[in-house]
Write a protein that holds these residues in place. Sequence first.
Motif, PDB file in Angstrom:
ATOM      1  N   PHE A  77      -0.256   9.996  -3.783  1.00 36.39           N
ATOM      2  CA  PHE A  77      -1.295   9.006  -3.510  1.00 36.39           C
ATOM      3  C   PHE A  77      -1.900   9.293  -2.133  1.00 36.39           C
ATOM      4  O   PHE A  77      -1.383   8.809  -1.126  1.00 36.39           O
ATOM      5  N   LYS A 111      -5.535   1.882 -14.631  1.00 36.58           N
ATOM      6  CA  LYS A 111      -4.710   0.681 -14.442  1.00 36.58           C
ATOM      7  C   LYS A 111      -4.999  -0.280 -15.585  1.00 36.58           C
ATOM      8  O   LYS A 111      -6.153  -0.574 -15.871  1.00 36.58           O
ATOM      9  N   GLU A 118      -4.837   8.325  -0.978  1.00 34.68           N
ATOM     10  CA  GLU A 118      -5.699   7.238  -0.522  1.00 34.68           C
ATOM     11  C   GLU A 118      -4.962   5.898  -0.647  1.00 34.68           C
ATOM     12  O   GLU A 118      -3.865   5.818  -1.197  1.00 34.68           O
ATOM     13  N   ASP A 119      -5.605   4.853  -0.136  1.00 28.61           N
ATOM     14  CA  ASP A 119      -5.028   3.507  -0.256  1.00 28.61           C
ATOM     15  C   ASP A 119      -4.811   3.157  -1.730  1.00 28.61           C
ATOM     16  O   ASP A 119      -5.705   3.351  -2.559  1.00 28.61           O
ATOM     17  N   TYR A 120      -3.614   2.657  -2.046  1.00 29.02           N
ATOM     18  CA  TYR A 120      -3.324   2.255  -3.424  1.00 29.02           C
ATOM     19  C   TYR A 120      -2.350   1.083  -3.370  1.00 29.02           C
ATOM     20  O   TYR A 120      -1.236   1.209  -2.871  1.00 29.02           O
ATOM     21  N   HIS A 134       0.268   1.064 -14.091  1.00 32.21           N
ATOM     22  CA  HIS A 134      -0.499   2.114 -13.421  1.00 32.21           C
ATOM     23  C   HIS A 134      -0.127   3.431 -14.105  1.00 32.21           C
ATOM     24  O   HIS A 134       0.991   3.933 -13.922  1.00 32.21           O
ATOM     25  N   ASN A 138       0.855  -1.181   0.000  1.00 33.83           N
ATOM     26  CA  ASN A 138       0.000   0.000   0.000  1.00 33.83           C
ATOM     27  C   ASN A 138       0.897   1.239   0.000  1.00 33.83           C
ATOM     28  O   ASN A 138       1.578   1.528   0.982  1.00 33.83           O
ATOM     29  N   LYS A 151       0.087   4.348  -0.101  1.00 31.33           N
ATOM     30  CA  LYS A 151      -0.607   5.564   0.330  1.00 31.33           C
ATOM     31  C   LYS A 151       0.395   6.551   0.926  1.00 31.33           C
ATOM     32  O   LYS A 151       1.322   6.167   1.643  1.00 31.33           O
TER      33      LYS A 151
END
Length: 752
Positions: free
Chosen positions: A431, A455, A433-435, A460, A415, A417
């Motif tokens: 980023f 994606k 947010e959660d990614y 990505h 993650n 983020k």
Amino acid sequence: MKKLWLLGFVSFFIAPQIFATASVVISEIAWSGTSASPYDEWIELYNAGDETIDLSGWTITANSKKFNISLTGTISAPKDLASPKRFFLLERTDNTSTSATADQIYTGGLHNDGIQLFLKNQAGEIIDQTPAGQWVAGTNKPKRSMERINFLVSGLNKDNWGTALQTSNITDAKQNPINGSPKEPNSLTPKKLFQPKPEKFSQQPFTATFKHIAPSTYNDQPEWFSVQIESEGAVDLSDWSISNGKTTKKLSKLFSQIQYLEDEFTTNLAGTTHKNIIYPTNRLFLLPKWNPKTKKHTGIFYFQKSPVSLPDKGGTIILKNKTKILDEIQFPKSTKKTIQKQKFREIFVFKNKRYTPLIAHPTKYRAEDILQSQTLSPTNPSKYKLVVSEIAPTRINEPDFIEILVQQAPEEGANIKYTAIKQNGSVLKFFPEDYLVHKGDFILIYFDRQNTALKKDNKHIFSAAKRSGLSRTSGTIEIVHAANTSQQELLQFFCWYRKELNKTESKRKQTLSPNTVCWKHEFLPQESFARDESNNQFFSHPHGTPGQLNYLENIRNFRPRSVITKQSTTAHTINVTGDDSFDPNGDWDLIKFRWTWQLISPNQTQTIHTNSKKNPKSLRLEAHKKLSPEMCTQSHYEITLSVTDQLGLSNQARTTFPLLWKNKHCQIKTQTTDRTPKKRKKWKKPTVSAATIWTETDFFADFKKFGHRPKIITPPLPPFPKFNSKAEELMTQYHLGPNQIRKNIGLYFDPK
């Protein structure tokens, strides 16, 4: 009849009060044996009390003197009233009557006509007994046991016995299912009788720790914190208090301010009986929701506004009860940042005394927003690795790009983020947010101004926040973990230059990563600078491979093709072009053109002209004038074009022009009677009237044809305005003066 009915009713329902002291009772009798053998009889006892009973000295007797069993062993009393340990199984002769393990073997038979059994203690006192006379329940065909219905009701009551209704998983000696329930709750006994008895509340083990701390304020949003409880039952908060080291507040006075998500806790337990636990009055209880994963009660409660101050610069917060400190946290200074025109503030998420920063937009900063979002913590940077794998600052008709490879990541993904990708300190991609990314994925950032975010397979793809592209001169790329938080960490610093870094870039390098070695490279058109996966060294890639692994040995470069095209040929000039030359990799790969004009004669080869342009000017050929008349017919002109691509592969093309013209310098001698040379007429300059308006095309056509400008007889022209850019270009290209432009180009001549 009414009196008899009332007597039976009283005896059945009041009897539990009378026989409550008889904790061990006869619960089941298989007087007819089993399907395997009528001699496989068994008797079962049940402990309905709260204590383990030692049966040593106890007996089971009958009104027949021939039947007498002396008991040995103990019968337990676990909290589970249906536990097999509460049952005591006696089997006749051997341990094969049932597949259940017998607690004792006895001898002596149970007559099918019926006998009365007595259970006596060490003192010979009758603890329990069955009805006299014939068996009141059970059958011989088929073999079914006689079950007690209520172990709190007297065994003398005939209505308290019945024939087993269900088949047990327990089998007999021949593997036939038994129609009974040895060492199991009786099929006729109400299930509610096996429910645990209510107990008084006693505090079970628990932990209480701080989960979130949000000390900084923004837009008048208050400070807040949350507490996570893990316990084996309800928790008494009556004596808890909160302190910041200076101010202390008791939770008993703040209980109404405690907030939690729906169904997270059970409250209002004081003075009630909940799940067989009696809770005292005048206390404050919270029962967290059961978590099947941890097999504990787990929940988080929070204060929407902290009752004690939480300093922005960092401080201490303490949670304690009457006897000990439950949790104490030292939290750092919290940050406030503006990222891509959005303002964020930092929240600390704690686990095992260690915290992870969480940054939130002001509209999503409240405790309920954070708890409902169920956000993941960024993956620890030691568990994943991002590296710059390719940059392309000189793309033609395509946007520049940066390629970042996920070289390492946990199996479940990393993650990223709060990770930021920067160029020269400016954020290209952040980023918030959660990614999740996985090992082998590519993060591609294009300078295309399209606001792309998608994606595709393991790619990505994003558009850079910065509008301008990469610089081929120099630059830096920074990958930052937990950017703009108190735990910001540089994951990679990458830099390149042609001659040297500029002052700003040099300063960033010295501050962030002084030991990093920058790559020196001369970027050619369309070329990328790629990292070889086999040795981590960078090399020049002729056209770039965004979203693919780079290997120098796998680059396939096709040889270019040289093509000479004749445009026109006159008596004095040859005009050719290389416009039709091409490269299979792309025309951008052609970077070098080399023209060579040669005069080829039998005794020598003479280079008369070279040019490095793709489309050279027409060339006036006069080298043949030096040839003898005998050599003219054996000589010709040869033109060679060599093209080269970025990796040095080249190709050549040749073409020839014969000497087709004849003049006094190169002429085949023939037999003539008159050898007197003929006089050549002199060329006269043509004249034009002042009314004639020459266009630019007409003028330069004559200029090329005669090599001189035509003479124009005209009265003096009026003053001309300032020349425009086109006129200045013509003056430079053909070396003409202002007066020549005025007089000879009708485009600038006003006939009025």
